[in-house]
Design an enzyme around this catalytic site. Structure first.
Site, PDB file in Angstrom:
ATOM      1  N   ASN A   1      32.129  11.129  19.342  1.00 41.67           N
ATOM      2  CA  ASN A   1      33.425  10.883  19.979  1.00 41.67           C
ATOM      3  C   ASN A   1      34.426  10.524  18.884  1.00 41.67           C
ATOM      4  OD1 ASN A   1      35.581  10.104  21.529  1.00 41.67           O
ATOM      5  ND2 ASN A   1      34.642   8.193  22.272  1.00 41.67           N
TER       6      ASN A   1
ATOM      7  N   LYS B   1      37.519  10.113  19.250  1.00 33.04           N
ATOM      8  CA  LYS B   1      38.644   9.345  19.791  1.00 33.04           C
ATOM      9  C   LYS B   1      39.956   9.981  19.303  1.00 33.04           C
ATOM     10  CE  LYS B   1      35.581   5.461  20.025  1.00 33.04           C
ATOM     11  NZ  LYS B   1      35.397   4.032  20.167  1.00 33.04           N
TER      12      LYS B   1
ATOM     13  N   HIS C   1      36.240   6.507  29.732  1.00 34.52           N
ATOM     14  CA  HIS C   1      35.909   5.719  28.553  1.00 34.52           C
ATOM     15  C   HIS C   1      36.600   4.360  28.642  1.00 34.52           C
ATOM     16  CE1 HIS C   1      35.693   4.326  24.430  1.00 34.52           C
ATOM     17  NE2 HIS C   1      34.703   5.184  24.266  1.00 34.52           N
TER      18      HIS C   1
ATOM     19  N   GLU D   1      38.145   2.610  26.626  1.00 39.66           N
ATOM     20  CA  GLU D   1      39.472   2.510  26.006  1.00 39.66           C
ATOM     21  C   GLU D   1      40.546   3.025  26.965  1.00 39.66           C
ATOM     22  OE1 GLU D   1      38.310   4.534  22.454  1.00 39.66           O
ATOM     23  OE2 GLU D   1      37.162   2.769  21.842  1.00 39.66           O
TER      24      GLU D   1
ATOM     25  N   GLU E   1      28.056   2.001  27.847  1.00 39.12           N
ATOM     26  CA  GLU E   1      28.757   1.513  26.666  1.00 39.12           C
ATOM     27  C   GLU E   1      29.319   0.117  26.929  1.00 39.12           C
ATOM     28  OE1 GLU E   1      30.272   4.795  23.908  1.00 39.12           O
ATOM     29  OE2 GLU E   1      31.681   4.698  25.565  1.00 39.12           O
TER      30      GLU E   1
ATOM     31  N   GLY F   1      32.850  -0.244  18.701  1.00 41.31           N
ATOM     32  CA  GLY F   1      33.678  -0.391  17.507  1.00 41.31           C
ATOM     33  C   GLY F   1      33.623  -1.768  16.878  1.00 41.31           C
TER      34      GLY F   1
ATOM     35  N   SER G   1      28.614   1.025  18.675  1.00 41.53           N
ATOM     36  CA  SER G   1      28.156   0.707  17.311  1.00 41.53           C
ATOM     37  C   SER G   1      26.824   1.366  16.939  1.00 41.53           C
ATOM     38  CB  SER G   1      28.092  -0.810  17.099  1.00 41.53           C
ATOM     39  OG  SER G   1      29.384  -1.382  17.247  1.00 41.53           O
TER      40      SER G   1
HETATM   41  P1  PGA Z   1      31.615   3.203  18.374  1.00 42.93           P
HETATM   42  O1  PGA Z   1      32.289   3.876  19.678  1.00 42.93           O
HETATM   43  O2  PGA Z   1      30.394   4.037  18.041  1.00 42.93           O
HETATM   44  O3  PGA Z   1      32.669   3.290  17.315  1.00 42.93           O
HETATM   45  O4  PGA Z   1      31.243   1.829  18.736  1.00 42.93           O
HETATM   46  C1  PGA Z   1      31.509   4.405  20.716  1.00 42.93           C
HETATM   47  C2  PGA Z   1      32.407   4.931  21.804  1.00 42.93           C
HETATM   48  O5  PGA Z   1      33.419   4.300  22.107  1.00 42.93           O
HETATM   49  O6  PGA Z   1      32.141   5.998  22.387  1.00 42.93           O
END
Ligand code: PGA
Length: 251
Positions: A8, A10, A94, A96, A166, A172, A211
């Protein structure tokens, strides 16, 4: 079942850098027994596909779609536009988007149903916040997110579904959820799927995100009930993502 690893990006990589990422990733040695997809920004899909050429790995994925196929919805991209383009999967809900744009479980449900109907496999993202986990509500919150999201989603057909667990606090942050906690949450999610889909639930991928990196991916992949990973930050470097894919499947 074959594991599924999704990168992903983003909001990273416009068309210029997207092409470079795909070309670099195509040079990676990849395990055969693994499904790999990459979720890229809408405007970078064309460049990504051009750089893929005839290669079919990774599968192209989108990061969002709308719930209607056409009409007066300025700024939105529809599921049929994405399938017309050859996109196979689409992230839905997601965290976010839930946090920054106020996407609700009901919106996620409408998007997931529309995506599936158009032949676009919805990757429904769910997960509790740190505060919810602290209050002991993680399982309840996630069960309810999944229940609402799959209300109009079928468990079979050409575009079934994927659930990405998630936990918001692990995204992140470099503070991943322990494999044991992930296992427990995946079991909760599988329970919801079993109730709705019966034996078909065993075929649905439940993947972990938050992560994931080269050091911890193997442990998740050997955790019962974890069928793959959604990888954000650690997928931005194509070589690093190649390493993750190799580490996910023992040679
Ligand atoms: P990350 O993000 O691996 O940077 O923690 C995962 C995601 O949001 O899909």
């Amino acid at each position: 079942m074959k594991k599924l690893i999704i990168a992903n990006w983003k909001m990273n990589y416009g068309p210029i850098r997207a092409g470079g990422w795909i070309r670099a990733f195509r040079r990676e040695r990849l395990p055969k027994d693994l499904d790999i997809a990459v979720a890229v920004p809408f405007v970078s899909l064309a460049a990504a596909r051009a750089s893929l050429g005839r290669a079919s790995i990774p599968t192209l994925a989108a990061q969002d779609c709308f719930w209607a196929n056409e009409g007066a919805f300025t700024g939105e991209i529809s599921p049929t536009m994405l399938t017309e383009f050859g996109v196979g999967l689409c992230l839905i809900g997601h965290s976010e988007r839930r946090a920054n744009l106020g996407e609700t479980d009901e919106m996620v449900a409408r998007k997931a149903a529309a995506a599936q109907k158009a032949g676009l496999m919805p990757v429904i993202c769910v997960g509790e916040t740190a505060a919810q986990r602290k209050r002991g509500e993680a399982a309840k919150v996630v069960r309810s997110q999944v229940q609402t999201a799959i209300a109009e989603v079928k468990g079979d057909g050409k575009a079934p579904l994927v659930i990405a667990y998630e936990p918001v606090w692990a995204i992140g942050t470099g503070r991943p959820c322990s494999p044991l906690d992930a296992k427990e949450m995946h079991e909760q999610i599988r329970g919801v799927l079993r109730k709705k889909y019966g034996h078909l639930a065993e075929e649905i991928h439940i993947i972990y995100g938050g992560s994931v990196d080269t050091r911890n991916v193997a442990e998740y992949m050997t955790t019962t009930g974890v069928d793959g990973a959604l990888v954000g930050g650690a997928s931005l470097d194509p070589r690093n993502f190649g390493l993750i894919c190799r580490a996910a499947v023992p040679a």
